[in-house]
Design a protein around this motif. Structure first.
Motif, PDB file in Angstrom:
ATOM      1  N   GLU A  90     -50.406 -50.367 -96.165  1.00  0.00           N
ATOM      2  CA  GLU A  90     -50.755 -51.773 -95.942  1.00  0.00           C
ATOM      3  C   GLU A  90     -49.460 -52.559 -95.727  1.00  0.00           C
ATOM      4  O   GLU A  90     -48.434 -52.244 -96.321  1.00  0.00           O
ATOM      5  CB  GLU A  90     -51.520 -52.354 -97.131  1.00  0.00           C
ATOM      6  CG  GLU A  90     -52.930 -51.837 -97.271  1.00  0.00           C
ATOM      7  CD  GLU A  90     -53.013 -50.542 -98.061  1.00  0.00           C
ATOM      8  OE1 GLU A  90     -54.124 -50.040 -98.245  1.00  0.00           O
ATOM      9  OE2 GLU A  90     -51.974 -50.015 -98.480  1.00  0.00           O
ATOM     10  N   LEU A 147     -49.611 -58.618 -96.767  1.00  0.00           N
ATOM     11  CA  LEU A 147     -50.916 -58.523 -97.427  1.00  0.00           C
ATOM     12  C   LEU A 147     -50.739 -58.143 -98.897  1.00  0.00           C
ATOM     13  O   LEU A 147     -51.337 -58.753 -99.785  1.00  0.00           O
ATOM     14  CB  LEU A 147     -51.783 -57.493 -96.712  1.00  0.00           C
ATOM     15  CG  LEU A 147     -53.191 -57.276 -97.260  1.00  0.00           C
ATOM     16  CD1 LEU A 147     -53.997 -58.571 -97.178  1.00  0.00           C
ATOM     17  CD2 LEU A 147     -53.882 -56.171 -96.478  1.00  0.00           C
ATOM     18  N   ARG A 179     -50.701 -48.897-102.842  1.00  0.00           N
ATOM     19  CA  ARG A 179     -50.758 -49.198-101.413  1.00  0.00           C
ATOM     20  C   ARG A 179     -50.451 -47.940-100.634  1.00  0.00           C
ATOM     21  O   ARG A 179     -49.642 -47.112-101.040  1.00  0.00           O
ATOM     22  CB  ARG A 179     -49.807 -50.318-101.051  1.00  0.00           C
ATOM     23  CG  ARG A 179     -48.615 -49.814-100.305  1.00  0.00           C
ATOM     24  CD  ARG A 179     -47.916 -50.832 -99.509  1.00  0.00           C
ATOM     25  NE  ARG A 179     -46.530 -50.816 -99.960  1.00  0.00           N
ATOM     26  CZ  ARG A 179     -45.625 -51.561 -99.450  1.00  0.00           C
ATOM     27  NH1 ARG A 179     -45.912 -52.422 -98.520  1.00  0.00           N
ATOM     28  NH2 ARG A 179     -44.400 -51.491 -99.876  1.00  0.00           N
ATOM     29  N   ASP A 186     -55.901 -55.786-100.687  1.00  0.00           N
ATOM     30  CA  ASP A 186     -56.458 -56.899 -99.905  1.00  0.00           C
ATOM     31  C   ASP A 186     -57.287 -57.860-100.752  1.00  0.00           C
ATOM     32  O   ASP A 186     -57.932 -58.757-100.232  1.00  0.00           O
ATOM     33  CB  ASP A 186     -57.268 -56.379 -98.724  1.00  0.00           C
ATOM     34  CG  ASP A 186     -58.473 -55.565 -99.149  1.00  0.00           C
ATOM     35  OD1 ASP A 186     -58.591 -55.241-100.352  1.00  0.00           O
ATOM     36  OD2 ASP A 186     -59.282 -55.223 -98.283  1.00  0.00           O
TER      37      ASP A 186
END
Length: 87
Positions: free
Chosen positions: A6, A10, A3, A85
């Protein structure tokens, strides 16, 4: 999985989905470019007999950097990538 900025909600949805996988044995190597103690703790609580999670903070550079780090740090011969995601 990696990540880069983010939001936790999520990321956690994707990790929860990975933890629910059936009929597999896997290790999820999570390389965090936005280190967060709460996320590290959550990963520990997601462990199941089928899916194991490994949390490692890394410098925030890029997706390509993170994926190359995953190759370098992986303990397995087969590597699959998933985005934060993907739920």
């Amino acid at each position: 999985m990696t990540r880069f900025r983010e939001p936790n909600w999520l990321l956690w949805a994707a990790l929860d989905a990975l933890a629910c996988q059936r009929d597999i044995r896997a290790e999820v190597l999570f390389l965090d470019q936005t280190p967060d103690a709460e996320t590290e703790k959550r990963l520990t609580n997601l462990e199941t007999g089928r899916v194991r999670f490994r949390y490692e903070p890394i410098p925030a550079r890029s997706l390509s950097f993170a994926r190359n780090e995953a190759i370098r740090r992986a303990d397995n011969d087969v590597i699959l990538y998933i985005d934060t995601d993907a739920i």
